[in-house]
Design an enzyme around this catalytic site. Structure first.
Site, PDB file in Angstrom:
ATOM      1  CD  GLU A 115      93.774  36.433  89.149  1.00  0.00           C
ATOM      2  OE1 GLU A 115      94.243  35.648  88.506  1.00  0.00           O
ATOM      3  OE2 GLU A 115      92.559  37.075  89.111  1.00  0.00           O
TER       4      GLU A 115
ATOM      5  CD  GLU B 286      92.229  42.065  88.369  1.00  0.00           C
ATOM      6  OE1 GLU B 286      91.785  41.232  87.561  1.00  0.00           O
ATOM      7  OE2 GLU B 286      93.228  42.409  88.455  1.00  0.00           O
TER       8      GLU B 286
END
Length: 527
Positions: free
Chosen positions: A142, A289
């Site tokens: 991220e 995820e």
């Protein structure tokens, strides 16, 4: 794992469709089928469910124990948040496929120096491959939303790593990508109007072009949990949990008339539409995820065991059913569940430490309901479960647990005595497995009854062998029926009866709590 936030600018219209609707045709994916045949994070055309393994865990299992546990649970794909040499070594010569990662704090060095990138590949990839099946490198986590200052070096790091793979002739076998937060996609509902954050375009477009050129996936961390929590009252809980919906409760994209029965599919399609807006239509989404927490604080009332069980069980079935998404029914994204173990060392809120399927000692946090999904994840309530000793445990530690099970634990250990059916193999591990299962079944397979200070684990594989029938085995009933038939055929008025007694092995010595093992007593009731 950062809380991937979703900005909800518009919400689906909830429509009841009274007449047949023409579904929008999927965007072309001519290259995807060819890419799926390539060796890498995709194996054949079959989508898979893998797990993320975090290490913010007190008393984390040893690398060899982790690998044994993964094999026992039939987990074939894992994602690591670094390139842990001991774990990569333990994974060697197994069939487990691994994504290794470069932490965000290493991007500066790798993005600034081709030599540093090459050295990283030699040390963390070439040294282990192909004995350890490394399928991909995840560059950062991220990055564009959590450390935007690193974005100028983001693409240089990826290109340098790819050049190093080319030099090692591994670029066709190991993919390079980077996991992104769902928040890089703006206006995600309905999916057809979604687009990437324009402020990130200078990084996202060249990334997508790289992924297209190399046949690599776009990794996305997608959490319907956060969508629901930030939009309660607009996004129904049932839609977030993959629960069956009536047509009236399905979410309908007013622009495409595509029907969405769950939030994850909508998030995936929003990503595809965002890529299409940049004229990229041949990059597949990999969900790096996704999950649901099993425990939260007072502000997280939906972080419960029941919801976590429902989400992950339904997620597994949804992926392995290979139904794709409404936009791309021909392509099913593989998913990595966040995560394998509860990371009890994580900072608040409470939910951050409670995303795991298992506690650190490998005991299930909850028992998944994944019947019909093959052998993946053995902690399935719908199947018979057993408690056995873990591989790689110290004999002294196992012996202490065995002593307790057969002593204070009052497990029935008579079958592991010399001459009995389960004496062989005459090993501490073999005897401990029988004793552990005896105690586990005696306790009604209750939570925590298969622990023994971290040396035991739950499995659905029947550990019975030869004439040794474990207490939890379905074969026990057949064995008992044979004994009943024998007593009936004998027709004797009297018969040898076993009197209950406690017998256990402690440090190689057999102890008895009764001097008389067999008593000749009248058979008053059926045996």
């Amino acid at each position: 794992m950062a809380a991937s936030k979703i900005t909800l600018l518009t919400i689906f219209s909830i429509l009841t469709i009274l007449s047949p609707v023409s579904q929008a045709k999927p965007v072309g994916f001519q290259r995807i089928k060819q890419q799926q045949k390539a060796q890498g994070i995709r194996t054949g055309t079959e989508p898979f469910v893998g797990v993320n393994i975090g290490t913010d865990v007190s008393n984390l299992l040893s690398p060899s124990a982790i690998v044994s546990f993964l094999q026992l649970q039939k987990i074939s794909h894992v994602r690591l948040y670094d390139a842990y040499p001991d774990l990569l070594k333990a994974l060697a010569r197994t069939s487990i496929r691994v994504i290794i990662s470069i932490p965000n704090d290493q991007l500066l060095a790798i993005g600034s120096s081709n030599a540093t990138a090459a050295a990283w590949v030699r040390r963390n990839v070439v040294s282990f491959f192909p004995d350890t099946i490394i399928t991909a490198i995840a560059v950062g986590d991220e990055v564009l939303t959590t450390v935007p200052s690193s974005s100028p070096l983001f693409l240089p790091a990826i290109e340098s790593l790819y050049s190093a793979l080319v030099a090692a002739n591994l670029h066709n076998r190991i993919k390079i990508s980077s996991p992104h937060a769902a928040s890089i996609v703006l206006d995600p509902f309905p999916p057809s109007q979604a687009f990437f954050n324009q402020s990130l375009r200078s990084a996202i477009l060249p990334l997508l072009q790289f992924l297209s050129r190399t046949g690599s996936p776009l990794m996305m961390n997608l959490y319907p949990y956060y969508v629901f929590m930030q939009n309660k009252g607009l996004v129904p809980l049932d839609n977030s949990l993959f629960k069956p919906l009536t047509p009236a409760k399905e979410m309908v994209d007013p622009n495409t008339l595509l029907h969405y029965t769950n939030v994850l599919d909508a998030m995936i399609d929003a990503t595809y539409f965002s890529m299409k807006n940049l004229n990229v239509t041949d990059v597949q989404v990999l969900v790096s995820e996704s999950g649901w927490p099993s425990k939260g604080d007072s502000k997280e009332p939906y972080a419960t065991v029941e919801n976590a069980d429902t989400y992950n069980s339904n997620l597994i079935r949804h992926i392995l059913d290979r139904k794709g998404t409404p936009l791309h029914p021909e392509i099913t994204s593989s998913v990595y569940i966040y995560e394998l173990f509860n990371e009890d060392l994580r900072s608040p809120p409470v939910s951050e430490a409670n995303w795991g399927l298992f506690y650190a000692n490998s005991t299930p946090v909850y028992l998944l309901h994944v019947s019909g999904s093959g052998s993946f994840l053995s902690n399935d309530m719908t199947n018979q479960t057993y408690c056995v000793a873990m591989d790689g445990m110290e004999p002294k530690t196992l012996q202490a647990a065995l002593d307790w099970a057969c002593g204070p634990g009052q497990a029935n250990c008579s079958e592991i005595q010399p001459g009995e059916d389960c004496y062989q193999p005459n090993t501490v591990k073999g005897h401990a497995s029988y004793a552990f299962d005896s105690y586990y079944q005696m306790e009604g397979k209750s939570a925590g009854s298969c622990d023994f200070k971290g040396v035991a684990m739950i499995t659905t594989t029947d550990p019975s062998h030869g004439g040794c029938i474990f207490p939890g085995s379905k074969k026990v009933a057949n064995k008992k029926r044979q004994v009943v038939n024998w007593t009936q055929v004998s027709g004797a008025a009297d018969s040898l009866r076993f009197v209950p007694f406690c017998i256990w092995r402690t440090r190689g010595v057999l102890l008895y709590t009764a001097f008389s093992i067999l008593l000749y007593i009248p058979l008053m009731t059926p045996f």
